[in-house]
Design a protein around this motif. Structure first.
Motif, PDB file in Angstrom:
ATOM      1  N   LEU A 187       0.826  -1.210   0.000  1.00  0.00           N
ATOM      2  CA  LEU A 187       0.000   0.000   0.000  1.00  0.00           C
ATOM      3  C   LEU A 187       0.860   1.260   0.000  1.00  0.00           C
ATOM      4  CD1 LEU A 187      -2.846  -1.018   2.493  1.00  0.00           C
ATOM      5  CD2 LEU A 187      -2.944  -0.907  -0.012  1.00  0.00           C
ATOM      6  N   ALA A 188       2.001   1.206   0.687  1.00  0.00           N
ATOM      7  CA  ALA A 188       2.899   2.360   0.691  1.00  0.00           C
ATOM      8  C   ALA A 188       3.409   2.661  -0.716  1.00  0.00           C
ATOM      9  CB  ALA A 188       4.069   2.100   1.632  1.00  0.00           C
ATOM     10  N   VAL A 189       3.716   1.619  -1.481  1.00  0.00           N
ATOM     11  CA  VAL A 189       4.175   1.823  -2.861  1.00  0.00           C
ATOM     12  C   VAL A 189       3.038   2.356  -3.726  1.00  0.00           C
ATOM     13  CG1 VAL A 189       5.094   0.662  -4.899  1.00  0.00           C
ATOM     14  CG2 VAL A 189       5.959   0.073  -2.641  1.00  0.00           C
ATOM     15  N   ILE A 190       1.824   1.850  -3.521  1.00  0.00           N
ATOM     16  CA  ILE A 190       0.670   2.350  -4.270  1.00  0.00           C
ATOM     17  C   ILE A 190       0.458   3.838  -3.986  1.00  0.00           C
ATOM     18  CG2 ILE A 190      -1.825   2.163  -4.561  1.00  0.00           C
ATOM     19  CD1 ILE A 190      -0.255  -0.094  -5.854  1.00  0.00           C
ATOM     20  N   VAL A 191       0.613   4.238  -2.743  1.00  0.00           N
ATOM     21  CA  VAL A 191       0.468   5.656  -2.386  1.00  0.00           C
ATOM     22  C   VAL A 191       1.511   6.501  -3.106  1.00  0.00           C
ATOM     23  CG1 VAL A 191       0.684   7.294  -0.480  1.00  0.00           C
ATOM     24  CG2 VAL A 191      -0.642   5.203  -0.171  1.00  0.00           C
ATOM     25  N   LEU A 192       2.741   6.003  -3.168  1.00  0.00           N
ATOM     26  CA  LEU A 192       3.792   6.744  -3.886  1.00  0.00           C
ATOM     27  C   LEU A 192       3.445   6.897  -5.360  1.00  0.00           C
ATOM     28  CD1 LEU A 192       6.983   5.126  -2.279  1.00  0.00           C
ATOM     29  CD2 LEU A 192       6.080   7.413  -1.867  1.00  0.00           C
ATOM     30  N   ILE A 193       2.904   5.852  -5.967  1.00  0.00           N
ATOM     31  CA  ILE A 193       2.511   5.933  -7.373  1.00  0.00           C
ATOM     32  C   ILE A 193       1.382   6.953  -7.567  1.00  0.00           C
ATOM     33  CG2 ILE A 193       1.495   4.628  -9.286  1.00  0.00           C
ATOM     34  CD1 ILE A 193       2.947   2.154  -8.219  1.00  0.00           C
ATOM     35  N   LEU A 194       0.421   6.958  -6.648  1.00  0.00           N
ATOM     36  CA  LEU A 194      -0.677   7.926  -6.732  1.00  0.00           C
ATOM     37  C   LEU A 194      -0.175   9.348  -6.549  1.00  0.00           C
ATOM     38  CD1 LEU A 194      -3.489   6.059  -4.753  1.00  0.00           C
ATOM     39  CD2 LEU A 194      -3.310   6.377  -7.225  1.00  0.00           C
ATOM     40  N   ILE A 195       0.784   9.539  -5.652  1.00  0.00           N
ATOM     41  CA  ILE A 195       1.343  10.883  -5.443  1.00  0.00           C
ATOM     42  C   ILE A 195       1.971  11.407  -6.724  1.00  0.00           C
ATOM     43  CG2 ILE A 195       3.187  12.153  -4.267  1.00  0.00           C
ATOM     44  CD1 ILE A 195       2.641  10.455  -1.801  1.00  0.00           C
ATOM     45  N   ALA A 196       2.761  10.568  -7.382  1.00  0.00           N
ATOM     46  CA  ALA A 196       3.402  10.997  -8.630  1.00  0.00           C
ATOM     47  C   ALA A 196       2.367  11.238  -9.730  1.00  0.00           C
ATOM     48  CB  ALA A 196       4.417   9.951  -9.070  1.00  0.00           C
ATOM     49  N   THR A 197       1.354  10.370  -9.817  1.00  0.00           N
ATOM     50  CA  THR A 197       0.337  10.523 -10.853  1.00  0.00           C
ATOM     51  C   THR A 197      -0.457  11.805 -10.676  1.00  0.00           C
ATOM     52  OG1 THR A 197       0.153   8.110 -10.995  1.00  0.00           O
ATOM     53  CG2 THR A 197      -1.618   9.413 -11.965  1.00  0.00           C
ATOM     54  N   LEU A 198      -0.927  12.039  -9.451  1.00  0.00           N
ATOM     55  CA  LEU A 198      -1.700  13.246  -9.183  1.00  0.00           C
ATOM     56  C   LEU A 198      -0.842  14.497  -9.286  1.00  0.00           C
ATOM     57  CD1 LEU A 198      -3.859  12.003  -6.167  1.00  0.00           C
ATOM     58  CD2 LEU A 198      -4.542  12.213  -8.569  1.00  0.00           C
ATOM     59  N   GLY A 199       0.393  14.389  -8.846  1.00  0.00           N
ATOM     60  CA  GLY A 199       1.277  15.547  -8.891  1.00  0.00           C
ATOM     61  C   GLY A 199       1.590  16.002 -10.300  1.00  0.00           C
ATOM     62  N   VAL A 200       1.647  15.078 -11.231  1.00  0.00           N
ATOM     63  CA  VAL A 200       1.981  15.430 -12.611  1.00  0.00           C
ATOM     64  C   VAL A 200       0.730  15.707 -13.441  1.00  0.00           C
ATOM     65  CG1 VAL A 200       3.049  14.589 -14.741  1.00  0.00           C
ATOM     66  CG2 VAL A 200       4.161  14.188 -12.555  1.00  0.00           C
TER      67      VAL A 200
ATOM     68  N   PHE B 181       6.577   8.156 -17.051  1.00  0.00           N
ATOM     69  CA  PHE B 181       8.002   8.416 -16.817  1.00  0.00           C
ATOM     70  C   PHE B 181       8.210   9.053 -15.454  1.00  0.00           C
ATOM     71  CE2 PHE B 181      11.353  11.643 -16.812  1.00  0.00           C
ATOM     72  CZ  PHE B 181      12.466  10.834 -16.952  1.00  0.00           C
ATOM     73  N   TYR B 182       7.379  10.001 -15.084  1.00  0.00           N
ATOM     74  CA  TYR B 182       7.541  10.665 -13.793  1.00  0.00           C
ATOM     75  C   TYR B 182       7.239   9.695 -12.645  1.00  0.00           C
ATOM     76  CZ  TYR B 182       8.001  15.093 -16.218  1.00  0.00           C
ATOM     77  OH  TYR B 182       8.463  16.118 -17.015  1.00  0.00           O
ATOM     78  N   ILE B 183       6.325   8.763 -12.862  1.00  0.00           N
ATOM     79  CA  ILE B 183       6.104   7.728 -11.849  1.00  0.00           C
ATOM     80  C   ILE B 183       7.365   6.888 -11.678  1.00  0.00           C
ATOM     81  CG2 ILE B 183       4.806   5.638 -11.310  1.00  0.00           C
ATOM     82  CD1 ILE B 183       2.418   6.898 -12.751  1.00  0.00           C
ATOM     83  N   HIS B 184       7.939   6.474 -12.796  1.00  0.00           N
ATOM     84  CA  HIS B 184       9.179   5.684 -12.777  1.00  0.00           C
ATOM     85  C   HIS B 184      10.294   6.464 -12.087  1.00  0.00           C
ATOM     86  CE1 HIS B 184      11.971   2.628 -14.207  1.00  0.00           C
ATOM     87  NE2 HIS B 184      12.745   3.577 -14.705  1.00  0.00           N
ATOM     88  N   LEU B 185      10.441   7.729 -12.435  1.00  0.00           N
ATOM     89  CA  LEU B 185      11.506   8.556 -11.855  1.00  0.00           C
ATOM     90  C   LEU B 185      11.278   8.791 -10.365  1.00  0.00           C
ATOM     91  CD1 LEU B 185      14.042  10.312 -12.296  1.00  0.00           C
ATOM     92  CD2 LEU B 185      12.515  12.214 -12.880  1.00  0.00           C
ATOM     93  N   PHE B 186      10.045   9.023  -9.966  1.00  0.00           N
ATOM     94  CA  PHE B 186       9.742   9.272  -8.563  1.00  0.00           C
ATOM     95  C   PHE B 186      10.005   8.033  -7.711  1.00  0.00           C
ATOM     96  CE2 PHE B 186       6.545   9.572  -5.059  1.00  0.00           C
ATOM     97  CZ  PHE B 186       7.153  10.620  -4.380  1.00  0.00           C
ATOM     98  N   LEU B 187       9.683   6.867  -8.223  1.00  0.00           N
ATOM     99  CA  LEU B 187       9.959   5.630  -7.492  1.00  0.00           C
ATOM    100  C   LEU B 187      11.473   5.422  -7.339  1.00  0.00           C
ATOM    101  CD1 LEU B 187       7.306   3.251  -9.086  1.00  0.00           C
ATOM    102  CD2 LEU B 187       7.252   4.262  -6.792  1.00  0.00           C
ATOM    103  N   ILE B 188      12.228   5.708  -8.395  1.00  0.00           N
ATOM    104  CA  ILE B 188      13.688   5.591  -8.307  1.00  0.00           C
ATOM    105  C   ILE B 188      14.235   6.561  -7.275  1.00  0.00           C
ATOM    106  CG2 ILE B 188      15.837   5.932  -9.578  1.00  0.00           C
ATOM    107  CD1 ILE B 188      14.403   4.950 -12.078  1.00  0.00           C
ATOM    108  N   CYS B 189      13.754   7.796  -7.293  1.00  0.00           N
ATOM    109  CA  CYS B 189      14.220   8.792  -6.328  1.00  0.00           C
ATOM    110  C   CYS B 189      13.881   8.379  -4.904  1.00  0.00           C
ATOM    111  CB  CYS B 189      13.601  10.154  -6.646  1.00  0.00           C
ATOM    112  SG  CYS B 189      14.160  10.882  -8.207  1.00  0.00           S
ATOM    113  N   THR B 190      12.697   7.831  -4.703  1.00  0.00           N
ATOM    114  CA  THR B 190      12.308   7.372  -3.369  1.00  0.00           C
ATOM    115  C   THR B 190      13.215   6.248  -2.903  1.00  0.00           C
ATOM    116  OG1 THR B 190      10.005   7.952  -3.852  1.00  0.00           O
ATOM    117  CG2 THR B 190      10.403   6.506  -1.984  1.00  0.00           C
ATOM    118  N   LEU B 191      13.524   5.318  -3.811  1.00  0.00           N
ATOM    119  CA  LEU B 191      14.417   4.223  -3.452  1.00  0.00           C
ATOM    120  C   LEU B 191      15.813   4.748  -3.122  1.00  0.00           C
ATOM    121  CD1 LEU B 191      14.689   1.115  -3.236  1.00  0.00           C
ATOM    122  CD2 LEU B 191      15.509   1.135  -5.593  1.00  0.00           C
ATOM    123  N   PHE B 192      16.300   5.724  -3.868  1.00  0.00           N
ATOM    124  CA  PHE B 192      17.617   6.304  -3.600  1.00  0.00           C
ATOM    125  C   PHE B 192      17.638   6.999  -2.246  1.00  0.00           C
ATOM    126  CE2 PHE B 192      19.067   5.029  -7.532  1.00  0.00           C
ATOM    127  CZ  PHE B 192      20.317   5.536  -7.835  1.00  0.00           C
ATOM    128  N   ALA B 193      16.604   7.751  -1.934  1.00  0.00           N
ATOM    129  CA  ALA B 193      16.557   8.446  -0.653  1.00  0.00           C
ATOM    130  C   ALA B 193      16.426   7.472   0.511  1.00  0.00           C
ATOM    131  CB  ALA B 193      15.397   9.439  -0.647  1.00  0.00           C
TER     132      ALA B 193
END
Length: 333
Positions: free
Chosen positions: A8-21, A257-269
């Protein structure tokens, strides 16, 4: 429940990126600010953890060995499993880093009930070694392939890795072997945690979350390549701008693409605070990076403080007269 919360935490991250863009049009935030912030957190956290580990005192040589130590001339030494030279340590560390030598000897323990009652049995378990090897090597090759977005001109070794990885050209674009191997390997590592009762019992949310993150990054990347076609030229323009510190936001890059990039950035952080830091910790493991030469070299703990010892001679000098009066024998009159 732990796996569900991580999912669910990953789903929330995907929704954040989708809504944000798509809704808030925060392309600058997700395309420039967050990548830079994630890079700083990754490098800063990685360096901090390594320096913290490096300052930890190791007063004794504690290499973990499973072979014959160097002894008498006619006894054969296990020079890699029980190294006494720097070359042996380097070879042992290299085999551990690149080929997971210790994991190759992984065993499974089972309690089997037979006619004579329950017995504890041990057996070989190579599937974890194979899955981990495929996962890490595929991950490395994928990262090398992605360097073509950040470098211009593209280095020759990146072109070679890209051509070999896509040698099975089935349709257009070519299907990368590492994409398939990587997704299969991370799926295997996840299923292992929920199928094997012993592993499931000790698994935490911190074990499931990175797996779901990496799995979602792989799936979103494959969707971009094989289903949602995006403008590769615009992606490279954005990547080069980030590297050259002149970031721009090209038009025409889809939300995937922004979803993909946001997930990578989250993993890096998240990386420096997680168990993924074993990537740096393996180099600082005293059970692996030390020579086992305790019988040949005397090791003095460098952290031992200088102490002033009160010897018996000093004690007698201080209390000699009182000792005489009490009838206690003394060494000096």
């Amino acid at each position: 429940m732990k796996a569900l919360l991580s999912f669910l935490a990953v789903i929330v991250l995907i929704l954040i990126a989708t809504l944000g863009v798509d809704v808030a049009n925060l392309h600058f935030l997700f395309g420039i600010i967050i990548p830079y912030l994630a890079f700083v957190m990754f490098v800063g956290g990685f360096v901090y953890r390594v320096l913290k580990w490096g300052r930890s005192p190791v007063p004794f040589r504690i290499p973990t060995t499973c072979g014959q130590q160097k002894s008498l001339p006619w006894i054969k030494q296990a020079k890699i499993e029980n190294p006494t030279t720097s070359l042996g340590v380097v070879v042992r560390m290299a085999s551990e880093i690149f080929f997971f030598r210790s994991l190759f000897r992984n065993t499974k323990t089972e309690l089997r009930v037979g006619a004579d009652g329950p017995k504890l049995s041990y057996g070989s378990a190579k599937w974890l070694w194979v899955g981990s090897l495929v996962f890490h090597w595929s991950f490395l090759i994928i990262i090398v392939r992605h360097l073509r977005f950040f470098l211009e001109p593209v280095p020759y070794f990146v072109q070679i890795a890209d051509s070999i990885d896509g040698m099975l050209q089935i349709g257009l674009p070519p299907i990368y072997l590492t994409d398939l191997f990587f997704l299969l390997a991370v799926t295997f590592l996840f299923l292992r945690r929920i199928v094997i009762p012993q592993v499931k019992y000790i698994s935490l949310a911190a074990d499931y979350f990175p797996l779901f993150m990496i799995m979602s990054i792989a799936i979103s990347g494959m969707l971009m390549r094989y289903y949602y076609r995006i403008d590769i030229v615009a992606v490279k323009e954005l990547a080069l701008g980030l590297v050259q510190l002149h970031p721009v936001i090209p038009a025409g890059i889809g939300a995937i693409f922004y979803i993909h990039l946001f997930l990578i950035c989250t993993l890096f952080a998240y990386f420096p605070t997680s168990k993924l830091m074993h990537m740096g910790g393996i180099f600082l493991s005293p059970t692996r990076n030390m020579k086992n030469n305790n019988r040949m070299v005397r090791h003095i703990n460098p952290w031992n403080p200088e102490l002033e010892y009160h010897t018996y001679e000093h004690y007698e000098d201080e209390f000699r007269e009182k000792m005489k009066k009490a009838g206690i024998p003394v060494e000096k009159e």
